[in-house]
Design an enzyme around this catalytic site. Structure first.
Site, mmCIF file in Angstrom:
data_model
loop_
_atom_site.group_PDB
_atom_site.id
_atom_site.type_symbol
_atom_site.label_atom_id
_atom_site.label_comp_id
_atom_site.label_asym_id
_atom_site.label_seq_id
_atom_site.Cartn_x
_atom_site.Cartn_y
_atom_site.Cartn_z
ATOM 1 N N THR A 55 12.650 -7.471 -10.975
ATOM 2 C CA THR A 55 12.113 -8.823 -11.190
ATOM 3 C C THR A 55 10.974 -9.089 -10.208
ATOM 4 O O THR A 55 11.120 -8.889 -9.004
ATOM 5 C CB THR A 55 13.240 -9.865 -11.007
ATOM 6 O OG1 THR A 55 14.282 -9.508 -11.902
ATOM 7 C CG2 THR A 55 12.753 -11.272 -11.296
ATOM 8 N N GLY A 83 0.812 -1.210 0.000
ATOM 9 C CA GLY A 83 0.000 0.000 0.000
ATOM 10 C C GLY A 83 0.848 1.263 0.000
ATOM 11 O O GLY A 83 0.524 2.242 -0.685
ATOM 12 N N THR A 84 1.923 1.263 0.764
ATOM 13 C CA THR A 84 2.763 2.458 0.855
ATOM 14 C C THR A 84 3.333 2.813 -0.515
ATOM 15 O O THR A 84 3.291 3.970 -0.946
ATOM 16 C CB THR A 84 3.909 2.219 1.866
ATOM 17 O OG1 THR A 84 3.324 1.931 3.137
ATOM 18 C CG2 THR A 84 4.828 3.422 1.972
ATOM 19 N N GLN A 92 -7.721 -0.243 3.024
ATOM 20 C CA GLN A 92 -8.629 -0.852 4.002
ATOM 21 C C GLN A 92 -9.989 -1.183 3.392
ATOM 22 O O GLN A 92 -10.691 -2.050 3.898
ATOM 23 C CB GLN A 92 -8.842 0.080 5.195
ATOM 24 C CG GLN A 92 -7.608 0.290 6.047
ATOM 25 C CD GLN A 92 -7.187 -0.939 6.836
ATOM 26 O OE1 GLN A 92 -7.955 -1.892 7.008
ATOM 27 N NE2 GLN A 92 -5.958 -0.940 7.306
ATOM 28 N N CYS A 141 0.924 1.513 13.008
ATOM 29 C CA CYS A 141 2.228 2.076 12.660
ATOM 30 C C CYS A 141 2.674 3.103 13.693
ATOM 31 O O CYS A 141 3.857 3.318 13.871
ATOM 32 C CB CYS A 141 2.169 2.752 11.295
ATOM 33 S SG CYS A 141 1.312 1.803 10.070
ATOM 34 N N SER A 158 -3.437 -3.316 -0.887
ATOM 35 C CA SER A 158 -2.304 -4.001 -0.269
ATOM 36 C C SER A 158 -2.654 -5.453 0.014
ATOM 37 O O SER A 158 -3.779 -5.753 0.429
ATOM 38 C CB SER A 158 -1.953 -3.292 1.039
ATOM 39 O OG SER A 158 -0.948 -4.001 1.723
ATOM 40 N N GLY A 159 -1.671 -6.355 -0.166
ATOM 41 C CA GLY A 159 -1.923 -7.785 0.028
ATOM 42 C C GLY A 159 -2.186 -8.178 1.474
ATOM 43 O O GLY A 159 -3.097 -8.954 1.765
ATOM 44 N N HIS A 160 -1.408 -7.605 2.388
ATOM 45 C CA HIS A 160 -1.465 -8.160 3.755
ATOM 46 C C HIS A 160 -2.709 -7.759 4.541
ATOM 47 O O HIS A 160 -2.903 -8.221 5.662
ATOM 48 C CB HIS A 160 -0.182 -7.845 4.531
ATOM 49 C CG HIS A 160 -0.035 -6.436 5.003
ATOM 50 N ND1 HIS A 160 -0.295 -6.075 6.294
ATOM 51 C CD2 HIS A 160 0.366 -5.310 4.371
ATOM 52 C CE1 HIS A 160 -0.052 -4.765 6.442
ATOM 53 N NE2 HIS A 160 0.345 -4.290 5.279
ATOM 54 N N ASN A 187 -8.477 3.558 8.135
ATOM 55 C CA ASN A 187 -7.962 2.398 8.849
ATOM 56 C C ASN A 187 -8.293 2.402 10.337
ATOM 57 O O ASN A 187 -8.428 1.355 10.953
ATOM 58 C CB ASN A 187 -6.442 2.281 8.668
ATOM 59 C CG ASN A 187 -5.721 3.600 8.746
ATOM 60 O OD1 ASN A 187 -6.094 4.567 8.075
ATOM 61 N ND2 ASN A 187 -4.695 3.659 9.562
HETATM 62 N N1 PLP Z 1 -3.019 2.909 3.616
HETATM 63 C C1 PLP Z 1 -3.799 2.483 4.616
HETATM 64 C C2 PLP Z 1 -5.186 3.050 4.756
HETATM 65 C C3 PLP Z 1 -3.332 1.517 5.503
HETATM 66 O O1 PLP Z 1 -4.127 1.104 6.497
HETATM 67 C C4 PLP Z 1 -2.032 0.994 5.340
HETATM 68 C C5 PLP Z 1 -1.472 0.018 6.290
HETATM 69 O O2 PLP Z 1 -1.727 0.064 7.474
HETATM 70 C C6 PLP Z 1 -1.258 1.463 4.257
HETATM 71 C C7 PLP Z 1 -1.788 2.418 3.418
HETATM 72 C C8 PLP Z 1 0.120 0.949 4.005
HETATM 73 O O3 PLP Z 1 0.069 -0.316 3.393
HETATM 74 P P1 PLP Z 1 1.333 -1.292 3.435
HETATM 75 O O4 PLP Z 1 1.472 -1.734 4.859
HETATM 76 O O5 PLP Z 1 0.980 -2.404 2.499
HETATM 77 O O6 PLP Z 1 2.510 -0.518 2.966
#
Ligand code: PLP
Length: 388
Positions: A237, A71-72, A179, A325, A199-201, A151
């Site tokens: 890659t 996501g970042t 989210q 975070c 984002s995958g996780h 989030n």
């Molecule tokens: N954006 C939101 C709304 C999120 O909740 C998060 C992760 O907590 C991110 C971005 C960042 O995603 P990633 O952890 O995959 O970098």
């Protein structure tokens, strides 16, 4: 001691069906997806299947999906990719005060590069007023970035309306959907956005993978320079097994989202009602807005959320206070202060985020543990009104 996980907005476990796909790809599909021989073509097939699965989930064409590291990176690629491509003379970006740091800190960097940024305020439920977006527009606005679902609160933004305003003004529209994907049904075409991060996780795939939807015709400057992978937008890659997992997670969601949402919302609503019935002076932050079905952010007057997180962890329950975070930092959550809470009120909030493995039994146990924990912390609190 049994342990129960109620922190799915921080991250999710890798699901069984995703794990199978990842392991198989790790073992068998080790070719470089750019190689023309059998091994390369096999890896390429896995990658392209995943791209189709992600595209099917988001309602777009596979060629509009760029695989990235999460996501970042998706947020950074969208924001820098548009702002740095625009003519340098005067640039302006509109975003909100409640974005994830992946957006806020990218915008802070753009400010250092001379870009003007407007951080829109939100109402007490964490919702942006589309009229504020319209009023913030300038002739040189190049990007609007508004998250789809928050989030911390789970609040869902009126994204279609905001995207319509962006379109009328000829401004590129990005949304952080990290989210939202997995919690509500998302169709990027119906939303009308140009760029959309996931984002995958957060959806039971491995960490370190994600995707950015880039509407055909949207011109982005890459963050990295190298080979021609991902149409030159993300060289390097590809991590084929992890993207295979992302595809499998997307496929599961496409098939099961409706059933999952109904189940998790029932559990979440029951949990909230249980907490509100058994704990006095407890309030659900953002409750009057449309929210993600799994998220509940509760303010317990007179306690420190961090203390509750630690106490609940000792009893086997994983929850969080503020964004994961920023846990450990003493500052109150920027999201909770943006909805009008005082720093003390923001610090007294706890986020519960449910997921696929939670059961009614776990929820019942959690409600009991929360009742005990809050009562214990309040008994020790010098500021809780009843102790004065
Ligand atoms: N954006 C939101 C709304 C999120 O909740 C998060 C992760 O907590 C991110 C971005 C960042 O995603 P990633 O952890 O995959 O970098």
């Amino acid at each position: 001691m049994d342990r129960f996980y109620f922190d799915h907005n921080a991250t999710t476990p890798v699901s069984a069906e995703v794990l199978d796909v990842v392991i198989q790809a790790l073992r068998d599909d080790y070719g470089n997806a750019s190689s023309i021989h059998h091994y390369g073509q096999r890896a390429k097939q896995v990658l392209e299947r995943s791209r189709r699965q992600v595209a099917d989930l988001l309602g777009c064409e596979p060629r509009e999906i760029v695989f990235v590291s999460g996501g970042t990176e998706a947020d950074n690629l969208a924001i820098f990719g548009i702002a740095r491509r625009a003519p340098e003379r005067r640039r302006h970006v509109i975003t909100t005060a409640i974005e994830h740091p992946a957006v806020l800190n990218a915008c802070a960097q753009l400010e250092r590069e001379g870009v003007e940024i407007t951080y829109l305020r939100v109402d007490m439920s964490g919702v942006v007023d589309p009229d504020d977006v319209r009023s913030a527009l300038r002739p040189y606005t190049v990007l609007i970035s508004v998250m789809h679902a928050n989030n911390e609160l789970g609040t869902i933004q009126p994204l279609e309306e905001i995207a319509r305003i962006a379109k009328e003004a000829g401004v590129v529209m990005h949304s952080d959907g990290v989210q939202a994907v997995g919690g509500i049904s998302v169709n990027v075409r119906m939303l009308g956005v140009d760029l959309y991060s996931m984002s995958g996780h957060k959806i039971y795939a491995p960490k370190g993978v994600g995707a950015l939807y880039v509407r055909e015709g949207t011109d982005l400057l890459p963050l990295l320079f190298g080979g021609r992978h991902e149409r030159g937008l993300r060289p390097g890659t590809e991590n084929v097994p992890a993207f295979a997992g992302l595809g499998a997670a997307a496929d599961w969601l496409r098939r099961n989202l409706t059933t999952y949402v109904a189940a998790v919302q029932r559990l979440r609503d029951g949990m909230e009602q249980g907490i509100l019935a058994r704990v006095p002076q407890a309030f659900v932050n953002g409750s009057s807005a449309r929210r993600l079905p799994n998220t509940s952010n509760v303010r317990f007057e007179g306690i420190e959320g961090e203390a509750a997180v630690i106490a609940l962890d000792l009893m086997g329950f994983a929850v969080s206070s503020g964004a994961a975070c920023s846990s450990g930092a003493v500052e109150p959550s920027h999201v909770l202060t943006a909805i009008g809470l005082s720093p003390a009120q923001a610090r007294s909030s706890v986020r519960f985020s449910l997921g696929r493995s939670n059961t009614q039994q776990q929820v019942d146990a959690l409600v009991g543990a929360v009742e005990k924990t809050v009562a214990r912390l309040r008994a020790l609190s010098p500021v809780y009104p009843d102790n004065a």
